[in-house]
Write an enzyme that holds these catalytic residues in place. Structure first.
Site, mmCIF file in Angstrom:
data_model
loop_
_atom_site.group_PDB
_atom_site.id
_atom_site.type_symbol
_atom_site.label_atom_id
_atom_site.label_comp_id
_atom_site.label_asym_id
_atom_site.label_seq_id
_atom_site.Cartn_x
_atom_site.Cartn_y
_atom_site.Cartn_z
ATOM 1 C CD GLU A 1 -2.549 1.066 2.778
ATOM 2 O OE1 GLU A 1 -3.533 1.807 2.924
ATOM 3 O OE2 GLU A 1 -2.188 0.237 3.648
ATOM 4 C CE LYS B 1 -7.259 1.293 3.306
ATOM 5 N NZ LYS B 1 -6.058 1.699 4.068
ATOM 6 C CE1 TYR C 1 -7.712 0.636 13.749
ATOM 7 C CE2 TYR C 1 -9.508 1.167 12.247
ATOM 8 C CZ TYR C 1 -8.446 0.357 12.610
ATOM 9 O OH TYR C 1 -8.096 -0.715 11.824
ATOM 10 C CB CYS D 1 -4.500 -1.821 4.211
ATOM 11 S SG CYS D 1 -3.791 -2.047 5.872
ATOM 12 C CB SER E 1 -0.557 -4.049 8.445
ATOM 13 O OG SER E 1 -1.244 -4.445 9.597
ATOM 14 C CE LYS F 1 -2.236 -5.143 12.847
ATOM 15 N NZ LYS F 1 -1.779 -3.753 12.692
ATOM 16 C CB VAL G 1 17.667 -2.980 33.304
ATOM 17 C CG1 VAL G 1 16.377 -2.242 33.644
ATOM 18 C CG2 VAL G 1 17.403 -4.146 32.381
ATOM 19 C CD GLU H 1 12.100 4.965 33.796
ATOM 20 O OE1 GLU H 1 12.924 4.400 34.540
ATOM 21 O OE2 GLU H 1 12.417 5.530 32.725
#
Length: 582
Positions: free
Chosen positions: A46, A112, A118, A148, A175, A181, A330, A437
Site C-alpha cells: 500500500e 480503497k 482510529y 489493507c 499494517s 500483530k 537495565v 516511567e
C-alpha cells in the site's frame, strides 16, 4: 477458464516517505526481479510509491503530481508481467489507490473502500473512499483487489469479489506493527480465505517510519486458509509462490455456500482484462506453494521491531551515529544493545556520567557493557558541575532543604552533556526511558527526556527485563557469554539521584504497576473496573493520579517506537488541560 498454475511475487519492500524517486527505483527493481523469477503477477505494498503514511504531504498538489509521473514511468517497465502498485491517486479527489500496470502502461485503478480513522490512522483526513470491489481478469483468472483495511472488514469488498467469481484476492498493505500483530493478522487472513474460498495474497510494507514499524510478514494462503508461503518479519524480501487458481473453483463445486449469498451480492466490475504473461518453465510448475519463513516468538519479535525501527529512523534521517547515557541500569543497557544491533559498534557512542550518588558497582557495570559492545566510551564526572549549580542557586535557595530540584539538576546536567556531543558531532541522542516511567512521569524534563528518539518509550519495565534477558540468551547461544552484565538485570532499579534511592520508594513494584498501567492506559479501564481485577484501591488511585498529572511531560518527550496496542502520541490523545480524573 484458467488452465495452469499462477506464479505470484510479493515484493515486501522498505519504502521511505516522500522519497518518490528512491521508492520508484525499488519498485522497478522489484518488477525486474519478479520477472527474473518467472512471476506472472507481482504485488507491492500500500502506497509503496510514496511511503506510508505520507500525512500532510498528501495536501500538496505537486507531491501528488510527482507520484503520478513516477507511476507512469514505472508502468513503462511493466512488460511481460502484471504489477499491482500502491499509490495516491489525484482524481476528482485524492484516493488511496492500487494501479494495475501491464503492457507498458496503467491499465486500471482500484480505490480503497475502507479508510481507517482510529489508533494511529488518519486516512479520512486525506482520502475519499472508493465505490466498492473490483476484479481484474488475467488470462481467465479472476482476481479481486483490496487495500489493507478492505480485508480487515468481514464482508465486502472481498466477499463481493468472491461472489463475482474471484478465485484469488490480493491485498496491498501498510499494517503498523505492535506486539503479536503478525499472528493476529495471519489469523484474520486465514478466516478471510476460508470465508471467500479464495487464495489470499497479502503483501505487507516493512521498515520503520517515525514512531511506526511495519513488520512485512507477507503471506499466501490457499482457499482452505492454509499458509503456503510466508515472508520473513522486519526484512525486505521478494516472496515467490505458485498457486493453483482452479482449486478454489473446484472446491466450490463441493461446498456451495457462496451460491445463495452470491445471488444477492452487489455487482463487481472487471476493470481490466489482460493476457496472462508467459508461464514458468514446466519443471517449476510441478509444485504449488513457496518458502514459509518461521515466525518469531513475541519477545524476539519485539526486539527485532526495535532494531528495525531504530535503524530506519537513524538511516532515513541522515544520521551516522547515535549517543546515549549509560547509567549501569537495565534501560540504558537495553537501548545500547539495540543500538549496536541496529547500527554496529562504530555507529554508537556512550557516556558514563557519575554523580556523588552513583555507586561504583553500577558505573563499573556500565563500563563493562561498553567494552562488551565495542563502542566508544566517554566519561564525565558531573560532581563539579553540580557544585557550580549549587553555588549559582545558593542565594534563591537559601533556607530550603534539598529536594527533587537537586535530583533533577543531575539529570539535566547529563542531558546537556549528551546534547553537547550531539551538536558538536552531529549525532542523534537516544533517550532511554521506558513506558512505565513515561506513564507516571518518573522522568525529568530536559534531563533524561532529552533526546531525538526514545527507543523503548513504548516498552513497559517488565518487558524491558524480558527483552534484556532475551538478548543475553542470544549472546550466550552465540558465544557462551552474556552481552549485558547479569548484575545490571538483577540489581533493584534506581535512578541514583539521592542516597540509597530505589524506584519502589516512589512507585508500586513494577509487577503491580505495569498491569495497572495496561488496564488504565491501554484498555481505558476506570477505577472500579481495576478494583474488580484485584488491584488495591490505594495503588490504583496513586497510579491514576500520576498518569493524569504527567500528560504535559509526555507531550514534550521525543518520538519512540510503537510496540504496544496503545502507544503515547499518535495512539493515545488526552488533553493536557483536563479536569476529568480517572
Amino acid at each position: 477458464m484458467p488452465t495452469g498454475p499462477l506464479r505470484l511475487a510479493l515484493c515486501q519492500l522498505n519504502a521511505t516517505v516522500g522519497d518518490i524517486a528512491g521508492n520508484e527505483r525499488k519498485i522497478v527493481d522489484g518488477i525486474a526481479a519478479a520477472r527474473g523469477q518467472q512471476a506472472q503477477l507481482v504485488l507491492f505494498p500500500e502506497l509503496a510509491l510514496t511511503g506510508y503514511p505520507p500525512e500532510d504531504l498528501l495536501l500538496k498538489e505537486h507531491f501528488l503530481s510527482d507520484a503520478r509521473a513516477a507511476l507512469e514511468r514505472i508502468a513503462a517497465e511493466a512488460t511481460g508481467i502484471v504489477a499491482l502498485v500502491g499509490f495516491p491517486e489525484r482524481g476528482d479527489d485524492v484516493y488511496n489507490a492500487l494501479a494495475v500496470l501491464a503492457d507498458g502502461k496503467v491499465q486500471a485503478i482500484y480505490r480503497k473502500l475502507y479508510l481507517p480513522n482510529y489508533g494511529v490512522f488518519d486516512e479520512q483526513r486525506y482520502f475519499a473512499a472508493g465505490d466498492g470491489g473490483a476484479l481484474i481478469d488475467v488470462g481467465g483468472v479472476k482476481i479481486g483487489l483490496t487495500i489493507c483495511e478492505d480485508i480487515w472488514e468481514a464482508g465486502p469488498p472481498a466477499s463481493d469479489e468472491a461472489y463475482a467469481g474471484a478465485s484469488v484476492i490480493v491485498n496491498l498493505s501498510a499494517s503498523p506493527y505492535h506486539a503479536g500483530k503478525g499472528a493476529e493478522r495471519e489469523r484474520m487472513l486465514i478466516q478471510r480465505a476460508r470465508d471467500t474460498m479464495c487464495v489470499v495474497a497479502f503483501c505487507g510494507l516493512v521498515g520503520g517510519q517515525d514512531e511506526l514499524v511495519f513488520d512485512g510478514h507477507s503471506l499466501v494462503l490457499d482457499h482452505r486458509g492454509e499458509v503456503v508461503a510466508r515472508a520473513g518479519q522486519f526484512t525486505e524480501e521478494l516472496l515467490v509462490a505458485t498457486i493453483d487458481p482452479l482449486a478454489p473453483r473446484t472446491y466450490r463445486l463441493r461446498d456451495a455456500r457462496l451460491r445463495a449469498a452470491g445471488r444477492n451480492a452487489r455487482a463487481v466490475p472487471t476493470i481490466a482484462t489482460l493476457e496472462l504473461p508467459p508461464a514458468a518453465a514446466p519443471d517449476e510448475q510441478l509444485r504449488t506453494g513457496g518458502p514459509v519463513a518461521p515466525m518469531l516468538d513475541e519477545t524476539a519479535e519485539v526486539y527485532a521491531a526495535l532494531v528495525a525501527g531504530l535503524r530506519d529512523y537513524v538511516g532515513k534521517n541522515g544520521f551516522r551515529r547515535v549517543v546515549l547515557g549509560l547509567s549501569g541500569g537495565v534501560d540504558s543497557a537495553l537501548v545500547a544493545a539495540i543500538a549496536v544491533d541496529a547500527l554496529g559498534p562504530d555507529g554508537v557512542a556512550v557516556a558514563v556520567m557519575p554523580s556523588p550518588y552513583s555507586s561504583s558497582e553500577t558505573q563499573e557495570d556500565a563500563r563493562q557493557l561498553a567494552r562488551n559492545l565495542g563502542v566508544e566510551l566517554f566519561e564525565f564526572d558531573i560532581a563539579p558541575t553540580m557544585e557550580a549549580y549549587e553555588r549559582t542557586l545558593a542565594e534563591p535557595f537559601a533556607g530550603r532543604d534539598p529536594d527533587l530540584t537537586e535530583e533533577n539538576l543531575q539529570a539535566r546536567i547529563r542531558g546537556n552533556l549528551l546534547m553537547a556531543l550531539s551538536n558538536k558531532f552531529g549525532w542523534l541522542v537516544l533517550a532511554t526511558g521506558n513506558k512505565s516511567e513515561m506513564s507516571v512521569g518518573y522522568s525529568t524534563l530536559y534531563g533524561d527526556l532529552a533526546g531525538g528518539f526514545a527507543v523503548i518509550k513504548d516498552c513497559p519495565k517488565t518487558r524491558v527485563y524480558a527483552l534484556t534477558r532475551h538478548r543475553n540468551e542470544v549472546a550466550i547461544a552465540d558465544s557462551g557469554e552474556p552481552l549485558i552484565p547479569p548484575a545490571i538485570i538483577e540489581r533493584a532499579p534506581s535512578a541514583e539521584l539521592r542516597p540509597d534511592q530505589k524506584d519502589e520508594d516512589s512507585l508500586p513494584p513494577y509487577a503491580v504497576l505495569d498491569p495497572i498501567l495496561d488496564g488504565y492506559v491501554e484498555q481505558d479501564l476506570g477505577r472500579e473496573q481495576l478494583i474488580q481485577r484485584g488491584f488495591k484501591p490505594e495503588d490504583i488511585d496513586h497510579v491514576i493520579k500520576l498518569v493524569d498529572r504527567a500528560e504535559y511531560k509526555r507531550r514534550q518527550a521525543p518520538p519512540g517506537i510503537k510496540i504496544t496496542g496503545r502507544a503515547f502520541g499518535r495512539d493515545r490523545r488526552v488533553p493536557i488541560t483536563n479536569r476529568y480524573l480517572g
